[in-house]
Design a protein around this motif. Sequence first.
Motif, PDB file in Angstrom:
ATOM      1  N   TYR A 151       0.831  -1.195   0.000  1.00 40.65           N
ATOM      2  CA  TYR A 151       0.000   0.000   0.000  1.00 40.65           C
ATOM      3  C   TYR A 151       0.867   1.246   0.000  1.00 40.65           C
ATOM      4  CZ  TYR A 151       1.273   0.590   4.899  1.00 40.65           C
ATOM      5  OH  TYR A 151       1.990   0.778   6.050  1.00 40.65           O
ATOM      6  N   SER A 152       0.212   2.359  -0.148  1.00 39.08           N
ATOM      7  CA  SER A 152       0.845   3.659  -0.024  1.00 39.08           C
ATOM      8  C   SER A 152      -0.111   4.565   0.747  1.00 39.08           C
ATOM      9  CB  SER A 152       1.121   4.233  -1.413  1.00 39.08           C
ATOM     10  OG  SER A 152       1.855   5.418  -1.332  1.00 39.08           O
ATOM     11  N   TYR A 153       0.440   5.544   1.419  1.00 37.27           N
ATOM     12  CA  TYR A 153      -0.384   6.495   2.170  1.00 37.27           C
ATOM     13  C   TYR A 153       0.040   7.907   1.801  1.00 37.27           C
ATOM     14  CZ  TYR A 153      -2.170   9.398   5.904  1.00 37.27           C
ATOM     15  OH  TYR A 153      -2.799  10.410   6.596  1.00 37.27           O
ATOM     16  N   PHE A 154      -0.910   8.699   1.369  1.00 36.78           N
ATOM     17  CA  PHE A 154      -0.725  10.145   1.200  1.00 36.78           C
ATOM     18  C   PHE A 154      -2.094  10.776   1.042  1.00 36.78           C
ATOM     19  CE2 PHE A 154      -0.153   8.315  -3.032  1.00 36.78           C
ATOM     20  CZ  PHE A 154      -0.942   9.114  -3.842  1.00 36.78           C
ATOM     21  N   ASP A 155      -2.161  12.062   1.163  1.00 33.49           N
ATOM     22  CA  ASP A 155      -3.425  12.803   1.070  1.00 33.49           C
ATOM     23  C   ASP A 155      -4.495  12.226   1.998  1.00 33.49           C
ATOM     24  OD1 ASP A 155      -2.272  14.457  -0.834  1.00 33.49           O
ATOM     25  OD2 ASP A 155      -3.116  13.362  -2.534  1.00 33.49           O
ATOM     26  N   GLU A 156      -4.056  11.718   3.161  1.00 35.54           N
ATOM     27  CA  GLU A 156      -4.950  11.180   4.190  1.00 35.54           C
ATOM     28  C   GLU A 156      -5.779   9.985   3.714  1.00 35.54           C
ATOM     29  OE1 GLU A 156      -7.124  14.413   5.960  1.00 35.54           O
ATOM     30  OE2 GLU A 156      -5.285  15.481   6.483  1.00 35.54           O
ATOM     31  N   CYS A 157      -5.247   9.259   2.721  1.00 35.69           N
ATOM     32  CA  CYS A 157      -5.895   8.049   2.210  1.00 35.69           C
ATOM     33  C   CYS A 157      -4.869   6.937   2.077  1.00 35.69           C
ATOM     34  CB  CYS A 157      -6.508   8.301   0.827  1.00 35.69           C
ATOM     35  SG  CYS A 157      -7.916   9.435   0.829  1.00 35.69           S
ATOM     36  N   ILE A 158      -5.362   5.699   2.128  1.00 37.79           N
ATOM     37  CA  ILE A 158      -4.529   4.534   1.874  1.00 37.79           C
ATOM     38  C   ILE A 158      -4.849   4.073   0.452  1.00 37.79           C
ATOM     39  CG2 ILE A 158      -4.032   2.149   2.538  1.00 37.79           C
ATOM     40  CD1 ILE A 158      -5.016   2.990   5.406  1.00 37.79           C
ATOM     41  N   TYR A 159      -3.795   3.840  -0.333  1.00 41.63           N
ATOM     42  CA  TYR A 159      -3.960   3.463  -1.732  1.00 41.63           C
ATOM     43  C   TYR A 159      -3.388   2.070  -1.967  1.00 41.63           C
ATOM     44  CZ  TYR A 159      -4.808   8.418  -2.412  1.00 41.63           C
ATOM     45  OH  TYR A 159      -5.322   9.691  -2.340  1.00 41.63           O
ATOM     46  N   PHE A 160      -4.030   1.318  -2.847  1.00 43.61           N
ATOM     47  CA  PHE A 160      -3.505   0.032  -3.242  1.00 43.61           C
ATOM     48  C   PHE A 160      -3.982  -0.299  -4.648  1.00 43.61           C
ATOM     49  CE2 PHE A 160      -7.439  -0.709  -1.011  1.00 43.61           C
ATOM     50  CZ  PHE A 160      -8.064  -1.756  -1.672  1.00 43.61           C
ATOM     51  N   HIS A 161      -3.415  -1.350  -5.208  1.00 45.39           N
ATOM     52  CA  HIS A 161      -3.770  -1.753  -6.569  1.00 45.39           C
ATOM     53  C   HIS A 161      -3.993  -3.253  -6.613  1.00 45.39           C
ATOM     54  CE1 HIS A 161       0.355  -3.046  -6.553  1.00 45.39           C
ATOM     55  NE2 HIS A 161       0.195  -3.626  -7.721  1.00 45.39           N
ATOM     56  N   SER A 162      -4.622  -3.707  -7.677  1.00 43.97           N
ATOM     57  CA  SER A 162      -4.839  -5.141  -7.860  1.00 43.97           C
ATOM     58  C   SER A 162      -5.246  -5.396  -9.306  1.00 43.97           C
ATOM     59  CB  SER A 162      -5.928  -5.646  -6.909  1.00 43.97           C
ATOM     60  OG  SER A 162      -7.216  -5.365  -7.390  1.00 43.97           O
ATOM     61  N   ALA A 163      -5.481  -6.674  -9.600  1.00 42.59           N
ATOM     62  CA  ALA A 163      -6.088  -7.010 -10.887  1.00 42.59           C
ATOM     63  C   ALA A 163      -7.474  -6.365 -10.920  1.00 42.59           C
ATOM     64  CB  ALA A 163      -6.201  -8.533 -11.022  1.00 42.59           C
ATOM     65  N   SER A 164      -7.982  -6.174 -12.096  1.00 44.94           N
ATOM     66  CA  SER A 164      -9.275  -5.490 -12.219  1.00 44.94           C
ATOM     67  C   SER A 164     -10.473  -6.428 -12.096  1.00 44.94           C
ATOM     68  CB  SER A 164      -9.342  -4.738 -13.546  1.00 44.94           C
ATOM     69  OG  SER A 164      -9.169  -5.642 -14.615  1.00 44.94           O
ATOM     70  N   HIS A 165     -10.218  -7.676 -11.751  1.00 44.89           N
ATOM     71  CA  HIS A 165     -11.305  -8.632 -11.570  1.00 44.89           C
ATOM     72  C   HIS A 165     -10.925  -9.592 -10.439  1.00 44.89           C
ATOM     73  CE1 HIS A 165      -8.402 -10.561 -14.194  1.00 44.89           C
ATOM     74  NE2 HIS A 165      -8.842 -11.713 -13.723  1.00 44.89           N
ATOM     75  N   GLY A 166     -11.906 -10.279  -9.908  1.00 46.93           N
ATOM     76  CA  GLY A 166     -11.655 -11.245  -8.843  1.00 46.93           C
ATOM     77  C   GLY A 166     -12.579 -11.002  -7.660  1.00 46.93           C
ATOM     78  N   TYR A 167     -12.427 -11.833  -6.660  1.00 46.41           N
ATOM     79  CA  TYR A 167     -13.307 -11.802  -5.488  1.00 46.41           C
ATOM     80  C   TYR A 167     -13.261 -10.446  -4.771  1.00 46.41           C
ATOM     81  CZ  TYR A 167     -15.505 -13.548  -1.169  1.00 46.41           C
ATOM     82  OH  TYR A 167     -16.335 -13.738  -0.089  1.00 46.41           O
ATOM     83  N   LYS A 168     -12.067  -9.905  -4.571  1.00 44.93           N
ATOM     84  CA  LYS A 168     -11.934  -8.612  -3.886  1.00 44.93           C
ATOM     85  C   LYS A 168     -12.721  -7.525  -4.614  1.00 44.93           C
ATOM     86  CE  LYS A 168      -7.922  -6.880  -4.225  1.00 44.93           C
ATOM     87  NZ  LYS A 168      -6.592  -7.401  -4.143  1.00 44.93           N
ATOM     88  N   ILE A 169     -12.632  -7.522  -5.935  1.00 48.00           N
ATOM     89  CA  ILE A 169     -13.344  -6.530  -6.746  1.00 48.00           C
ATOM     90  C   ILE A 169     -14.852  -6.724  -6.598  1.00 48.00           C
ATOM     91  CG2 ILE A 169     -13.713  -5.632  -9.079  1.00 48.00           C
ATOM     92  CD1 ILE A 169     -10.879  -5.138  -7.942  1.00 48.00           C
ATOM     93  N   ASP A 170     -15.293  -7.979  -6.672  1.00 48.26           N
ATOM     94  CA  ASP A 170     -16.718  -8.273  -6.521  1.00 48.26           C
ATOM     95  C   ASP A 170     -17.242  -7.779  -5.177  1.00 48.26           C
ATOM     96  OD1 ASP A 170     -16.566  -9.503  -8.990  1.00 48.26           O
ATOM     97  OD2 ASP A 170     -16.543 -11.544  -8.170  1.00 48.26           O
ATOM     98  N   ILE A 171     -16.486  -8.031  -4.121  1.00 46.69           N
ATOM     99  CA  ILE A 171     -16.889  -7.594  -2.775  1.00 46.69           C
ATOM    100  C   ILE A 171     -16.994  -6.075  -2.726  1.00 46.69           C
ATOM    101  CG2 ILE A 171     -16.167  -7.404  -0.364  1.00 46.69           C
ATOM    102  CD1 ILE A 171     -14.820 -10.170  -0.700  1.00 46.69           C
ATOM    103  N   LEU A 172     -15.959  -5.388  -3.225  1.00 49.26           N
ATOM    104  CA  LEU A 172     -15.935  -3.922  -3.142  1.00 49.26           C
ATOM    105  C   LEU A 172     -17.055  -3.268  -3.941  1.00 49.26           C
ATOM    106  CD1 LEU A 172     -12.092  -3.305  -3.226  1.00 49.26           C
ATOM    107  CD2 LEU A 172     -13.668  -2.872  -1.314  1.00 49.26           C
ATOM    108  N   LYS A 173     -17.484  -3.906  -4.998  1.00 54.82           N
ATOM    109  CA  LYS A 173     -18.608  -3.359  -5.778  1.00 54.82           C
ATOM    110  C   LYS A 173     -19.908  -3.443  -4.980  1.00 54.82           C
ATOM    111  CE  LYS A 173     -16.741  -4.053 -10.385  1.00 54.82           C
ATOM    112  NZ  LYS A 173     -16.815  -4.834 -11.632  1.00 54.82           N
ATOM    113  N   LYS A 174     -20.009  -4.434  -4.086  1.00 51.19           N
ATOM    114  CA  LYS A 174     -21.208  -4.602  -3.260  1.00 51.19           C
ATOM    115  C   LYS A 174     -21.150  -3.768  -1.977  1.00 51.19           C
ATOM    116  CE  LYS A 174     -21.843  -9.443  -4.542  1.00 51.19           C
ATOM    117  NZ  LYS A 174     -21.791 -10.804  -4.015  1.00 51.19           N
ATOM    118  N   ASN A 175     -19.958  -3.676  -1.393  1.00 50.04           N
ATOM    119  CA  ASN A 175     -19.824  -3.027  -0.092  1.00 50.04           C
ATOM    120  C   ASN A 175     -18.427  -2.432   0.057  1.00 50.04           C
ATOM    121  OD1 ASN A 175     -19.700  -2.274   2.596  1.00 50.04           O
ATOM    122  ND2 ASN A 175     -20.599  -4.157   3.363  1.00 50.04           N
TER     123      ASN A 175
END
Length: 156
Positions: free
Chosen positions: A44-68
């Motif tokens: 991860y990275s932290y700046f502008d009072e936010c935590i940033y991260f990256h991943s593939a554009s598909h998968g379980y994590k993406i599905d979860i984040l689209k819901k909640n």
Amino acid sequence: MREMTHAKRKLSYEKTIELLKEGEHGILALNGDDGYPYSVPITYSYFDECIYFHSASHGYKIDILKKNPKASFSVILNVEVLPSKFSAKFESIIATGDIYFVEDKEEKNKILIDLIDRYSPEYKEMGMKFVNGPLGEKTAVFKMKIKEITGKGKYS
């Protein structure tokens, strides 16, 4: 937010942010299927009072984040097991907040470049080819807007 059980171990906001910037890996916890939590280790990275991260554009994590978008993120640093005390020294951070997909290309590139500077500075030229190429386009980038954050330290 609940009170910390060992309140004397609570770190100041400033120290907590300092540790967050120092950490390299964390655990992102999301609300998975059927009420089961889903946690995944991330860089991860932290700046502008936010935590940033990256991943593939598909998968379980993406599905979860689209819901909640609600999430918890934790980092542990400077761990030293104390076998004779059946304990450990450590510093830790827990942040909660909402995660947003970063769609703006300029913002997305800024975050990817920050991640390259943080984790692979000696490969910046190669990293820029990634950011500006087809893989950069396919990479999902997120930001967690922190609602609450606490730090804890146990030093003996």
